[in-house]
Each structure stands twice: as structure tokens, then as C-alpha cells.
Write a protein that holds these residues in place. Structure first.
Motif, short mmCIF file in Angstrom:
data_model
loop_
_atom_site.label_atom_id
_atom_site.label_comp_id
_atom_site.label_asym_id
_atom_site.label_seq_id
_atom_site.Cartn_x
_atom_site.Cartn_y
_atom_site.Cartn_z
N PRO A 140 8.43 -11.55 -5.65
CA PRO A 140 8.31 -12.90 -6.23
C PRO A 140 9.57 -13.36 -6.96
CG PRO A 140 6.26 -11.73 -6.53
CD PRO A 140 7.24 -10.73 -5.96
N LEU A 141 10.22 -12.49 -7.74
CA LEU A 141 11.44 -12.90 -8.45
C LEU A 141 12.56 -13.21 -7.46
CD1 LEU A 141 12.93 -13.49 -11.06
CD2 LEU A 141 13.42 -11.03 -11.25
N GLN A 142 12.66 -12.43 -6.38
CA GLN A 142 13.68 -12.70 -5.37
C GLN A 142 13.42 -14.05 -4.69
OE1 GLN A 142 13.08 -8.99 -3.22
NE2 GLN A 142 15.13 -8.30 -3.84
N LEU A 143 12.15 -14.36 -4.45
CA LEU A 143 11.80 -15.66 -3.86
C LEU A 143 12.16 -16.80 -4.82
CD1 LEU A 143 8.40 -14.72 -2.21
CD2 LEU A 143 10.53 -15.32 -1.01
N LYS A 144 11.97 -16.56 -6.12
CA LYS A 144 12.35 -17.57 -7.12
C LYS A 144 13.86 -17.82 -7.08
CE LYS A 144 12.48 -18.51 -12.06
NZ LYS A 144 12.23 -18.01 -13.41
N ARG A 145 14.65 -16.73 -7.06
CA ARG A 145 16.12 -16.88 -7.00
C ARG A 145 16.54 -17.56 -5.70
NH1 ARG A 145 16.22 -16.55 -11.95
NH2 ARG A 145 16.14 -14.50 -12.91
N LYS A 146 15.89 -17.22 -4.60
CA LYS A 146 16.18 -17.88 -3.31
C LYS A 146 15.97 -19.38 -3.45
CE LYS A 146 14.70 -17.63 1.57
NZ LYS A 146 14.34 -18.99 1.90
N GLY A 147 14.86 -19.78 -4.05
CA GLY A 147 14.57 -21.19 -4.25
C GLY A 147 15.61 -21.88 -5.12
N GLN A 148 16.05 -21.18 -6.17
CA GLN A 148 17.07 -21.76 -7.05
C GLN A 148 18.38 -21.98 -6.30
OE1 GLN A 148 16.90 -18.68 -10.08
NE2 GLN A 148 15.93 -20.10 -11.53
N LEU A 149 18.80 -21.00 -5.51
CA LEU A 149 20.05 -21.13 -4.75
C LEU A 149 19.93 -22.22 -3.68
CD1 LEU A 149 20.90 -17.34 -4.46
CD2 LEU A 149 22.21 -19.05 -5.73
N GLU A 150 18.78 -22.28 -3.02
CA GLU A 150 18.59 -23.31 -2.00
C GLU A 150 18.55 -24.70 -2.62
OE1 GLU A 150 16.33 -20.66 1.41
OE2 GLU A 150 15.10 -21.70 -0.07
N ALA A 151 18.01 -24.82 -3.83
CA ALA A 151 17.99 -26.11 -4.53
C ALA A 151 19.41 -26.59 -4.84
CB ALA A 151 17.17 -26.00 -5.82
N LEU A 152 20.34 -25.65 -4.94
CA LEU A 152 21.75 -25.98 -5.16
C LEU A 152 22.49 -26.25 -3.85
CD1 LEU A 152 22.56 -23.37 -7.94
CD2 LEU A 152 22.34 -25.85 -8.23
N GLY A 153 21.79 -26.11 -2.73
CA GLY A 153 22.39 -26.40 -1.44
C GLY A 153 22.89 -25.19 -0.66
N PHE A 154 22.66 -23.97 -1.16
CA PHE A 154 23.10 -22.76 -0.46
C PHE A 154 22.02 -22.26 0.48
CE2 PHE A 154 25.51 -22.64 -4.46
CZ PHE A 154 26.80 -22.52 -3.96
N LYS A 155 22.44 -21.65 1.58
CA LYS A 155 21.48 -21.00 2.47
C LYS A 155 21.29 -19.57 2.00
CE LYS A 155 21.34 -23.46 6.70
NZ LYS A 155 20.70 -23.26 7.97
N VAL A 156 20.05 -19.11 2.06
CA VAL A 156 19.72 -17.73 1.69
C VAL A 156 18.92 -17.13 2.85
CG1 VAL A 156 18.57 -16.21 0.03
CG2 VAL A 156 19.61 -18.36 -0.75
N TYR A 157 19.44 -16.04 3.40
CA TYR A 157 18.80 -15.37 4.52
C TYR A 157 18.17 -14.07 4.06
CZ TYR A 157 21.69 -18.46 7.39
OH TYR A 157 22.28 -19.57 7.96
N CYS A 158 17.04 -13.72 4.65
CA CYS A 158 16.43 -12.41 4.44
C CYS A 158 16.51 -11.68 5.77
CB CYS A 158 14.98 -12.54 3.96
SG CYS A 158 14.25 -10.94 3.57
N ILE A 159 17.22 -10.56 5.79
CA ILE A 159 17.48 -9.82 7.02
C ILE A 159 16.82 -8.45 6.94
CG2 ILE A 159 19.32 -8.67 8.32
CD1 ILE A 159 21.07 -11.12 7.76
#
Length: 96
Positions: A62-81
Motif C-alpha cells: 500500500p505505501l508503494q502504491l501511495k508513492r507511485k500515485g504521488q509520482l504519477e500526479a507529478l507527471g512521472f511514469k512508474v512501472y512495476c516489473i
């Protein structure tokens, strides 16, 4: 049946493949901020993306998903591989 690789091995493959593109896949550590993605990927032409690597079948916490959302809100792409196929798909997408 598909081969199952460790998160560490996937991280090594990702780093090698990004280097072939002329980029860097740097370990991303942010003291005082938990849950940030494992790698910050710097690509030619000032492209920056973030990558969270997981062992096959593992999901982001859940915390990683929160950080992903924060980065995406700033316009960055976040991939989970979590597989070699996901690395290949990632490389294809960032080459476009």
C-alpha cells in the motif's frame, strides 16, 4: 512453463538493458521517505521514469502504491516489473 527469476536478477537485467539504450538505472534511496521505487531510470533526451521491481507474483505494498500515485500526479511514469517479459515490454515502450 515460464522461468521464475529473483527480484535481484530482474534488477540486474533491467540495469543492463537500460545501459544498452544509453541510459542509467540508478538505485533510488530516499532517506526519511519509505516506499519509493527501487530504481530511477534516466534515459537520453531528459526522460526520467521510476521502476519498482518485484519477485514474480508479488504485488506493490500500500505505501508503494501511495508513492507511485504521488509520482504519477507529478507527471512521472512508474512501472512495476516482475518478469523478463515485463522488462522487454518496458524497453519497447521507453524506446518509442
Amino acid at each position: 512453463m515460464a522461468m521464475v527469476y529473483s527480484e535481484k536478477y530482474l534488477e540486474q537485467v533491467l540495469t543492463k538493458e537500460v545501459k544498452k539504450l544509453g541510459g542509467l538505472a540508478l538505485k533510488f534511496v530516499s532517506p526519511g521517505v519509505a516506499g519509493v521505487p527501487d530504481r530511477i531510470v534516466l534515459l537520453p533526451n531528459t526522460r526520467i521514469v521510476f521502476v519498482e521491481l518485484k519477485a514474480p507474483g508479488k504485488k506493490m505494498r500500500p505505501l508503494q502504491l501511495k508513492r507511485k500515485g504521488q509520482l504519477e500526479a507529478l507527471g512521472f511514469k512508474v512501472y512495476c516489473i516482475d518478469s523478463i517479459k515485463a522488462i522487454n515490454d518496458f524497453i519497447r515502450e521507453v524506446m518509442e
